[in-house]
Design an enzyme around this catalytic site. Sequence first.
Site, PDB file in Angstrom:
ATOM      1  CG  ASP A 254      -2.651   4.367  -0.802  1.00 28.80           C
ATOM      2  OD1 ASP A 254      -2.631   5.136   0.174  1.00 28.80           O
ATOM      3  OD2 ASP A 254      -3.674   3.729  -1.151  1.00 28.80           O
ATOM      4  CD  GLU A 291      -1.350   4.182   3.914  1.00 27.44           C
ATOM      5  OE1 GLU A 291      -2.099   4.741   4.729  1.00 27.44           O
ATOM      6  OE2 GLU A 291      -1.656   4.005   2.713  1.00 27.44           O
TER       7      GLU A 291
END
Length: 602
Positions: A254, A291
């Site tokens: 993330d 990401e």
Amino acid sequence: MISVWAPVAVAVEIEWSGDGAPVAREAMSRDDDGWWHWDGDPAAYQTFDYAFVLDGAEPSLPDPRSAWQPHGVHSPSRFFDASRFVWSDQQWRGTRCGAGVLGGLVYELHVGTFTPEGTLDAAIERLDALVAIGVDLVELMPLAAFPGDWGWGYDGVALYAVHDRYGGPAALQRFVDAAHARGIGVCLDLVHNHLGPSGNYLSRFGPYFTDTHHTPWGSAVNLDAPGADGVRSFLVDQVLRWFRDFHVDALRLDAVHELADDSPHHLLAELSDATATLATELGRPLDLIAESDLNDVTMVEPTALGGRGMTAQWADDVHHALHVVLSGESQGYYADFAGGGEREEAGPLAVLAKVFTRGFLHDGSFSSFRGALWGRAVDVDTFDARRLLAYLQTHDQVGNRALGDRLHATLSPGRHAIGAALVLLGPFTPMLFMGEEWAAATPWQFFTSFDDLALGEAVSRGRREEFGSHGWSVDEVPDPQAVSTRDASVLDWSEPGREPHAHMLSWYAACSALRHRLLPIGSPLRLADVLVSFDEAARWVVVSHHGLAIAANLADHPQTVPVPDGAVPLLRWADHGSELRGISGEGLVLDPDDCAVLRLTP
């Protein structure tokens, strides 16, 4: 033996209870590296709960590397022996003939709302539905234990644990084994850039955070300040553990742009190198998916060439371009993707063409949302487009809307079908967000269940104020802390069996089947081989690449869309389920909000 890293502690004790016996407390011994050890045998008990007391301070604290928090993140840890599980996937070598994530169909899934039960075991019962639409890899949103029953998972605080409400660590092993039995790989979403605000005790144990850098969540995770070696080991060991002990195939990392690391060897490169070594040892592909907000393919370049070594990265620019073309929204960060103004791209279709042929819109150009030049140009002659994940919807893009409304809630079915075809049959690695394949009528909203009532009220108030400033009334914005908000976000599994949902589901399955047949998963898809023709005024677009084309009419009237000579129609939305129409001399006649997939002759 049980060990814990607590380099600044003067004394560490373990409080433990085996099989429900009274709690005992014993001193632990320290080594030269700041690790403390207890020589007991937790595996000798059916259940073994334990916690640590640092320098005599109460209360005792759970293990930072705890695998299981059956009584919540503030309570003692429970020992979990991952080796006890009997696996049936000994022949597993990765999805579809040993291939990794590149080019396969990824499916983002939130365990807590995928089924009414909200457990990993209940999710197993729905895996066959994913097989039916050709899913290659299930990406599970974060499982790290967090306070309360329900949440998105990005407030996890026990990074080695599997949230008990989902079934705990043994349930994850069962899920992965069941997925592999069906030919589906499993990806876990990991959050290394911050921890949640409640139940985060890491700083009590050591220098896990530093004020050298700051992030949107406060002090940064310590990757390059004094004591960082122990913190980096904590993260690297966690990554390898999911691959080794839980047999997962990929990890999504993330918001890696918030991993502040000025060391000579960036944490992401270290994770990549360690993962590659383990993949060789295990004899199967292991993938890392980033990401990243940086619009820089350094993220997926080899570490030997100075890159970060990720397999692939999320491509928000693809999402934004598709969203604007399909919906017409142009506020906030969507503004640049509408084209016009000072941009060289005259309109949204021109933006879409740039993104599909060059990877990013912002590739060194000005981003009005960020107020700066952003990104770096891609070498389209060498870059494999499959290293970018493309999607119409994600948890972020749905759940961060005021009402959690899905994109297709405001589109005609035809517009939705156009977007699906461009994602599923485009040059990028496609990803779906659970339920979009049947145009789920349920929203997916932002929800929490913090057991700290003051924190919960602050979250609810902040959500109301955020969207109130954009014109929403307080009563319209769902309360994140309300159980009803989570319940409203649960998929309705009766929908796929009835219209209009069944029709959309068959379209997704048909497009996915064509991808598997026409785009061999092991073949690179160069950006340089992608061609996009369009007419901004007439509102049509054709994306051609690697032997196929997707033609779409976004106008409110039928029109003839020029397609490459010799193209053979394979699938069309307006004709779906009936005989396909042919191509005239001028092109293919498409109805309003209609699209077709065509095979290109050599």
